[in-house]
Write a protein that holds these residues in place. Sequence first.
Motif, PDB file in Angstrom:
ATOM      1  N   VAL A   1      82.536  10.262 -18.434  1.00  0.00           N
ATOM      2  CA  VAL A   1      82.022   9.791 -19.758  1.00  0.00           C
ATOM      3  C   VAL A   1      81.247  10.881 -20.566  1.00  0.00           C
ATOM      4  CG1 VAL A   1      81.490   7.714 -18.888  1.00  0.00           C
ATOM      5  CG2 VAL A   1      79.862   9.659 -18.220  1.00  0.00           C
ATOM      6  N   ASP A   2      81.763  12.205 -20.246  1.00  0.00           N
ATOM      7  CA  ASP A   2      80.931  13.221 -20.935  1.00  0.00           C
ATOM      8  C   ASP A   2      81.191  13.092 -22.424  1.00  0.00           C
ATOM      9  OD1 ASP A   2      79.712  14.425 -18.827  1.00  0.00           O
ATOM     10  OD2 ASP A   2      81.393  15.580 -18.437  1.00  0.00           O
ATOM     11  N   HIS A   3      82.267  12.533 -23.041  1.00  0.00           N
ATOM     12  CA  HIS A   3      82.594  12.534 -24.318  1.00  0.00           C
ATOM     13  C   HIS A   3      82.247  11.387 -25.102  1.00  0.00           C
ATOM     14  CE1 HIS A   3      85.625  10.399 -22.226  1.00  0.00           C
ATOM     15  NE2 HIS A   3      85.868   9.717 -23.405  1.00  0.00           N
ATOM     16  N   VAL A   4      81.279  10.471 -24.356  1.00  0.00           N
ATOM     17  CA  VAL A   4      80.638   9.187 -24.819  1.00  0.00           C
ATOM     18  C   VAL A   4      79.223   8.968 -24.590  1.00  0.00           C
ATOM     19  CG1 VAL A   4      80.631   6.468 -24.693  1.00  0.00           C
ATOM     20  CG2 VAL A   4      82.904   7.943 -24.476  1.00  0.00           C
ATOM     21  N   ASN A   5      78.509   8.952 -25.486  1.00  0.00           N
ATOM     22  CA  ASN A   5      77.097   8.818 -25.239  1.00  0.00           C
ATOM     23  C   ASN A   5      76.639   7.300 -24.863  1.00  0.00           C
ATOM     24  OD1 ASN A   5      76.462  11.528 -25.934  1.00  0.00           O
ATOM     25  ND2 ASN A   5      76.517  11.027 -28.156  1.00  0.00           N
ATOM     26  N   ILE A   6      76.297   7.403 -23.729  1.00  0.00           N
ATOM     27  CA  ILE A   6      75.808   5.892 -23.052  1.00  0.00           C
ATOM     28  C   ILE A   6      74.249   5.774 -23.148  1.00  0.00           C
ATOM     29  CG2 ILE A   6      75.842   4.411 -21.126  1.00  0.00           C
ATOM     30  CD1 ILE A   6      78.587   5.784 -20.391  1.00  0.00           C
ATOM     31  N   LEU A   7      73.670   4.789 -23.669  1.00  0.00           N
ATOM     32  CA  LEU A   7      72.366   4.438 -23.608  1.00  0.00           C
ATOM     33  C   LEU A   7      72.101   3.133 -22.924  1.00  0.00           C
ATOM     34  CD1 LEU A   7      71.598   5.283 -27.545  1.00  0.00           C
ATOM     35  CD2 LEU A   7      71.512   6.638 -25.562  1.00  0.00           C
ATOM     36  N   ALA A   8      71.341   3.341 -21.777  1.00  0.00           N
ATOM     37  CA  ALA A   8      70.973   2.089 -21.056  1.00  0.00           C
ATOM     38  C   ALA A   8      69.290   1.427 -21.496  1.00  0.00           C
ATOM     39  CB  ALA A   8      70.988   2.754 -19.596  1.00  0.00           C
ATOM     40  N   SER A   9      69.614   0.097 -21.820  1.00  0.00           N
ATOM     41  CA  SER A   9      68.650  -0.641 -22.127  1.00  0.00           C
ATOM     42  C   SER A   9      68.794  -2.086 -21.743  1.00  0.00           C
ATOM     43  CB  SER A   9      68.292  -0.218 -23.604  1.00  0.00           C
ATOM     44  OG  SER A   9      67.314  -0.902 -24.165  1.00  0.00           O
ATOM     45  N   GLY A  10      67.887  -2.628 -21.691  1.00  0.00           N
ATOM     46  CA  GLY A  10      67.854  -4.163 -21.509  1.00  0.00           C
ATOM     47  C   GLY A  10      67.701  -4.486 -19.850  1.00  0.00           C
ATOM     48  N   GLY A  11      66.724  -4.940 -19.322  1.00  0.00           N
ATOM     49  CA  GLY A  11      66.414  -5.153 -17.939  1.00  0.00           C
ATOM     50  C   GLY A  11      66.134  -3.896 -17.007  1.00  0.00           C
ATOM     51  N   VAL A  12      65.909  -2.705 -17.803  1.00  0.00           N
ATOM     52  CA  VAL A  12      65.451  -1.615 -16.922  1.00  0.00           C
ATOM     53  C   VAL A  12      63.650  -1.765 -16.804  1.00  0.00           C
ATOM     54  CG1 VAL A  12      64.949   0.844 -17.110  1.00  0.00           C
ATOM     55  CG2 VAL A  12      67.042  -0.187 -18.078  1.00  0.00           C
ATOM     56  N   ARG A  13      63.440  -1.997 -15.440  1.00  0.00           N
ATOM     57  CA  ARG A  13      62.061  -2.515 -15.217  1.00  0.00           C
ATOM     58  C   ARG A  13      61.191  -1.147 -14.523  1.00  0.00           C
ATOM     59  NH1 ARG A  13      65.689  -6.063 -14.455  1.00  0.00           N
ATOM     60  NH2 ARG A  13      65.621  -5.721 -12.274  1.00  0.00           N
ATOM     61  N   ASN A  14      61.955  -0.321 -13.861  1.00  0.00           N
ATOM     62  CA  ASN A  14      61.220   0.323 -12.993  1.00  0.00           C
ATOM     63  C   ASN A  14      62.082   1.789 -12.826  1.00  0.00           C
ATOM     64  OD1 ASN A  14      63.378   0.205 -10.722  1.00  0.00           O
ATOM     65  ND2 ASN A  14      62.738  -2.055 -10.549  1.00  0.00           N
ATOM     66  N   PRO A  15      61.423   2.699 -11.916  1.00  0.00           N
ATOM     67  CA  PRO A  15      62.055   4.029 -12.108  1.00  0.00           C
ATOM     68  C   PRO A  15      63.293   4.083 -11.414  1.00  0.00           C
ATOM     69  CG  PRO A  15      59.615   4.257 -11.469  1.00  0.00           C
ATOM     70  CD  PRO A  15      60.117   2.807 -11.599  1.00  0.00           C
ATOM     71  N   LEU A  16      63.522   3.177 -10.274  1.00  0.00           N
ATOM     72  CA  LEU A  16      64.838   3.123  -9.679  1.00  0.00           C
ATOM     73  C   LEU A  16      66.022   2.582 -10.591  1.00  0.00           C
ATOM     74  CD1 LEU A  16      66.256   3.531  -7.300  1.00  0.00           C
ATOM     75  CD2 LEU A  16      65.908   1.418  -6.248  1.00  0.00           C
ATOM     76  N   ASP A  17      65.629   1.899 -11.652  1.00  0.00           N
ATOM     77  CA  ASP A  17      66.559   1.351 -12.609  1.00  0.00           C
ATOM     78  C   ASP A  17      66.885   2.628 -13.514  1.00  0.00           C
ATOM     79  OD1 ASP A  17      66.735  -1.192 -11.564  1.00  0.00           O
ATOM     80  OD2 ASP A  17      65.254  -2.062 -13.249  1.00  0.00           O
ATOM     81  N   VAL A  18      65.947   3.452 -13.841  1.00  0.00           N
ATOM     82  CA  VAL A  18      66.156   4.601 -14.591  1.00  0.00           C
ATOM     83  C   VAL A  18      67.072   5.591 -14.001  1.00  0.00           C
ATOM     84  CG1 VAL A  18      64.996   6.580 -15.787  1.00  0.00           C
ATOM     85  CG2 VAL A  18      64.000   4.163 -15.778  1.00  0.00           C
ATOM     86  N   ILE A  19      66.807   5.685 -12.761  1.00  0.00           N
ATOM     87  CA  ILE A  19      67.648   6.744 -11.999  1.00  0.00           C
ATOM     88  C   ILE A  19      69.025   6.087 -11.667  1.00  0.00           C
ATOM     89  CG2 ILE A  19      68.091   7.513  -9.543  1.00  0.00           C
ATOM     90  CD1 ILE A  19      65.932   9.047 -10.990  1.00  0.00           C
ATOM     91  N   LYS A  20      69.129   4.840 -11.500  1.00  0.00           N
ATOM     92  CA  LYS A  20      70.568   4.307 -11.379  1.00  0.00           C
ATOM     93  C   LYS A  20      71.630   4.641 -12.560  1.00  0.00           C
ATOM     94  CE  LYS A  20      69.492   0.473  -8.097  1.00  0.00           C
ATOM     95  NZ  LYS A  20      69.120  -0.817  -8.154  1.00  0.00           N
TER      96      LYS A  20
END
Length: 104
Positions: free
Chosen positions: A1-20
Amino acid sequence: VDHVNILASGGVRNPLDVIKSLALGAKAVGMSSFILNSVMNAGVDETIEIIESFKVQLRSIMTILGCSTIEELKHTDLIISGEVRDWMEARNLDYKHFANRSKQ
């Protein structure tokens, strides 16, 4: 996925979600709903304290995983199970790829 910029959002509620999210390849993680709700319900000062606590928890989780940088998280072995594995299998995606990333 290095050639694609993925932004995670929606349902991220805690630090573990961020790490995942980061371990799965996200370049950035959004928590706007969580933070806005916290400001509305707990106030600005308490929200700042929550964010500071999140930062400590993020560092702790990374230490447990043996990662000192976000880039290292992308090479951490992951276990894909449950609904996520089912979703990937239904689309013929190789979820086992994530289990051997530290050897790549």
